[in-house]
Design a protein around this motif. Structure first.
Motif, mmCIF file in Angstrom:
data_model
loop_
_atom_site.group_PDB
_atom_site.id
_atom_site.type_symbol
_atom_site.label_atom_id
_atom_site.label_comp_id
_atom_site.label_asym_id
_atom_site.label_seq_id
_atom_site.Cartn_x
_atom_site.Cartn_y
_atom_site.Cartn_z
ATOM 1 N N ALA A 1 0.818 -1.212 0.000
ATOM 2 C CA ALA A 1 0.000 0.000 0.000
ATOM 3 C C ALA A 1 0.852 1.263 0.000
ATOM 4 O O ALA A 1 0.356 2.351 -0.299
ATOM 5 C CB ALA A 1 -0.936 -0.002 1.204
ATOM 6 N N ALA A 2 2.131 1.129 0.341
ATOM 7 C CA ALA A 2 3.065 2.261 0.384
ATOM 8 C C ALA A 2 4.454 1.708 0.099
ATOM 9 O O ALA A 2 5.209 1.399 1.013
ATOM 10 C CB ALA A 2 3.019 2.950 1.736
ATOM 11 N N SER A 3 4.775 1.570 -1.181
ATOM 12 C CA SER A 3 5.997 0.854 -1.573
ATOM 13 C C SER A 3 7.290 1.505 -1.088
ATOM 14 O O SER A 3 8.343 0.877 -1.154
ATOM 15 C CB SER A 3 6.048 0.658 -3.083
ATOM 16 O OG SER A 3 6.054 1.913 -3.733
ATOM 17 N N VAL A 4 7.238 2.730 -0.575
ATOM 18 C CA VAL A 4 8.446 3.327 0.008
ATOM 19 C C VAL A 4 8.758 2.718 1.370
ATOM 20 O O VAL A 4 9.865 2.868 1.878
ATOM 21 C CB VAL A 4 8.352 4.862 0.116
ATOM 22 C CG1 VAL A 4 8.224 5.494 -1.258
ATOM 23 C CG2 VAL A 4 7.234 5.282 1.033
ATOM 24 N N LEU A 5 7.771 2.041 1.964
ATOM 25 C CA LEU A 5 7.985 1.376 3.249
ATOM 26 C C LEU A 5 8.499 -0.024 2.979
ATOM 27 O O LEU A 5 7.752 -0.942 2.650
ATOM 28 C CB LEU A 5 6.680 1.349 4.055
ATOM 29 C CG LEU A 5 6.139 2.720 4.430
ATOM 30 C CD1 LEU A 5 4.764 2.587 5.066
ATOM 31 C CD2 LEU A 5 7.094 3.444 5.355
ATOM 32 N N THR A 6 9.797 -0.177 3.106
ATOM 33 C CA THR A 6 10.475 -1.426 2.777
ATOM 34 C C THR A 6 11.618 -1.667 3.752
ATOM 35 O O THR A 6 12.148 -0.719 4.335
ATOM 36 C CB THR A 6 10.988 -1.392 1.318
ATOM 37 O OG1 THR A 6 11.605 -2.622 1.003
ATOM 38 C CG2 THR A 6 11.959 -0.261 1.098
ATOM 39 N N GLU A 7 11.981 -2.909 3.912
ATOM 40 C CA GLU A 7 13.071 -3.249 4.837
ATOM 41 C C GLU A 7 13.665 -4.599 4.462
ATOM 42 O O GLU A 7 12.972 -5.464 3.920
ATOM 43 C CB GLU A 7 12.541 -3.297 6.275
ATOM 44 C CG GLU A 7 13.574 -3.627 7.324
ATOM 45 C CD GLU A 7 14.777 -2.693 7.330
ATOM 46 O OE1 GLU A 7 15.891 -3.194 7.525
ATOM 47 O OE2 GLU A 7 14.617 -1.475 7.121
ATOM 48 N N ASN A 8 14.942 -4.766 4.754
ATOM 49 C CA ASN A 8 15.632 -6.046 4.613
ATOM 50 C C ASN A 8 15.867 -6.606 6.005
ATOM 51 O O ASN A 8 16.512 -5.960 6.832
ATOM 52 C CB ASN A 8 16.965 -5.885 3.874
ATOM 53 C CG ASN A 8 16.741 -5.586 2.415
ATOM 54 O OD1 ASN A 8 15.959 -6.252 1.756
ATOM 55 N ND2 ASN A 8 17.412 -4.567 1.922
ATOM 56 N N ILE A 9 15.339 -7.795 6.259
ATOM 57 C CA ILE A 9 15.445 -8.448 7.556
ATOM 58 C C ILE A 9 16.505 -9.540 7.474
ATOM 59 O O ILE A 9 16.542 -10.318 6.520
ATOM 60 C CB ILE A 9 14.091 -9.095 7.958
ATOM 61 C CG1 ILE A 9 12.943 -8.076 7.859
ATOM 62 C CG2 ILE A 9 14.190 -9.753 9.330
ATOM 63 C CD1 ILE A 9 13.037 -6.918 8.790
ATOM 64 N N LEU A 10 17.343 -9.601 8.491
ATOM 65 C CA LEU A 10 18.373 -10.635 8.604
ATOM 66 C C LEU A 10 18.051 -11.526 9.788
ATOM 67 O O LEU A 10 17.253 -11.166 10.655
ATOM 68 C CB LEU A 10 19.746 -9.992 8.810
ATOM 69 C CG LEU A 10 20.184 -9.003 7.739
ATOM 70 C CD1 LEU A 10 21.361 -8.196 8.221
ATOM 71 C CD2 LEU A 10 20.504 -9.735 6.460
ATOM 72 N N TRP B 1 19.577 -2.047 10.149
ATOM 73 C CA TRP B 1 20.405 -1.083 10.881
ATOM 74 C C TRP B 1 20.999 -1.681 12.161
ATOM 75 O O TRP B 1 21.425 -0.973 13.064
ATOM 76 C CB TRP B 1 19.632 0.201 11.171
ATOM 77 C CG TRP B 1 18.387 0.045 11.986
ATOM 78 C CD1 TRP B 1 18.299 -0.029 13.349
ATOM 79 C CD2 TRP B 1 17.045 -0.048 11.510
ATOM 80 N NE1 TRP B 1 16.986 -0.168 13.749
ATOM 81 C CE2 TRP B 1 16.196 -0.180 12.634
ATOM 82 C CE3 TRP B 1 16.462 -0.047 10.241
ATOM 83 C CZ2 TRP B 1 14.816 -0.297 12.530
ATOM 84 C CZ3 TRP B 1 15.095 -0.159 10.147
ATOM 85 C CH2 TRP B 1 14.289 -0.283 11.275
ATOM 86 N N ALA B 2 21.040 -3.022 12.225
ATOM 87 C CA ALA B 2 21.705 -3.769 13.302
ATOM 88 C C ALA B 2 21.025 -3.618 14.657
ATOM 89 O O ALA B 2 21.679 -3.483 15.686
ATOM 90 C CB ALA B 2 23.186 -3.414 13.387
ATOM 91 N N GLU B 3 19.699 -3.656 14.656
ATOM 92 C CA GLU B 3 18.923 -3.668 15.895
ATOM 93 C C GLU B 3 18.064 -4.928 15.887
ATOM 94 O O GLU B 3 17.477 -5.290 14.856
ATOM 95 C CB GLU B 3 18.028 -2.425 15.965
ATOM 96 C CG GLU B 3 17.191 -2.355 17.220
ATOM 97 C CD GLU B 3 16.326 -1.107 17.234
ATOM 98 O OE1 GLU B 3 15.170 -1.216 17.694
ATOM 99 O OE2 GLU B 3 16.775 -0.042 16.790
ATOM 100 N N ARG B 4 18.002 -5.586 17.029
ATOM 101 C CA ARG B 4 17.199 -6.801 17.125
ATOM 102 C C ARG B 4 15.708 -6.500 16.957
ATOM 103 O O ARG B 4 15.219 -5.480 17.435
ATOM 104 C CB ARG B 4 17.399 -7.474 18.478
ATOM 105 C CG ARG B 4 18.704 -8.201 18.602
ATOM 106 C CD ARG B 4 18.778 -8.870 19.954
ATOM 107 N NE ARG B 4 19.957 -9.727 20.021
ATOM 108 C CZ ARG B 4 20.246 -10.489 21.051
ATOM 109 N NH1 ARG B 4 19.442 -10.526 22.102
ATOM 110 N NH2 ARG B 4 21.321 -11.236 21.039
ATOM 111 N N ILE B 5 15.020 -7.448 16.321
ATOM 112 C CA ILE B 5 13.564 -7.360 16.174
ATOM 113 C C ILE B 5 12.908 -8.244 17.223
ATOM 114 O O ILE B 5 12.134 -7.781 18.054
ATOM 115 C CB ILE B 5 13.122 -7.792 14.768
ATOM 116 C CG1 ILE B 5 13.742 -6.883 13.716
ATOM 117 C CG2 ILE B 5 11.598 -7.819 14.672
ATOM 118 C CD1 ILE B 5 13.554 -7.362 12.295
ATOM 119 N N ALA B 6 13.209 -9.541 17.169
ATOM 120 C CA ALA B 6 12.644 -10.517 18.101
ATOM 121 C C ALA B 6 13.421 -11.817 17.942
ATOM 122 O O ALA B 6 14.111 -12.025 16.943
ATOM 123 C CB ALA B 6 11.159 -10.756 17.812
ATOM 124 N N ALA B 7 13.273 -12.680 18.920
ATOM 125 C CA ALA B 7 13.892 -14.010 18.823
ATOM 126 C C ALA B 7 13.308 -14.738 17.622
ATOM 127 O O ALA B 7 12.103 -14.637 17.336
ATOM 128 C CB ALA B 7 13.634 -14.804 20.094
#
Length: 102
Positions: free
Chosen positions: A55-64, A78-84
């Motif tokens: 719905a807003a293609s500028v909102l994107t992210e790469n998850i590791l 950006w090297a911050e934890r999301i969740a286990a």
């Protein structure tokens, strides 16, 4: 440092398969929440999950996903934890909230 020295250590094939498995699980959950998710497996780097809010293609992210002393964790680019990594629901909720899908 040379570029080779700065490249992430992707580890053994088993570690790579574990990363892919965790990322695929997260991708499935994010798709259920209305986001687009595509697994990226570069030849010389760690796999990642490219996530887009359709719905807003500028909102994107790469998850590791990485293994640490306290287990596997999903990470923002950006090297911050999301969740286990074992808590796919919590990870997907955080990603969806940041990408304004909820």
């Amino acid at each position: 440092m040379t570029p080779d020295e700065m490249a992430p250590d992707t580890g053994t094939a088993a570690l790579s398969a574990t990363r892919i498995d965790y990322l695929e699980r997260l991708g499935e959950e994010l798709r259920r929440r209305g986001l687009r998710a595509r697994l990226t497996v570069p030849r010389d780097g760690a796999p990642s999950l490219h996530v887009i809010n359709p719905a807003a293609s500028v909102l994107t992210e790469n998850i590791l996903v990485e293994d640490g002393a306290d287990g596997w964790w999903y990470w923002w680019s950006w090297a911050e934890r999301i969740a286990a990594a074992d808590d796919v629901t919590a990870a997907a909720a955080r990603v969806a909230a940041v990408l304004a899908a909820d």
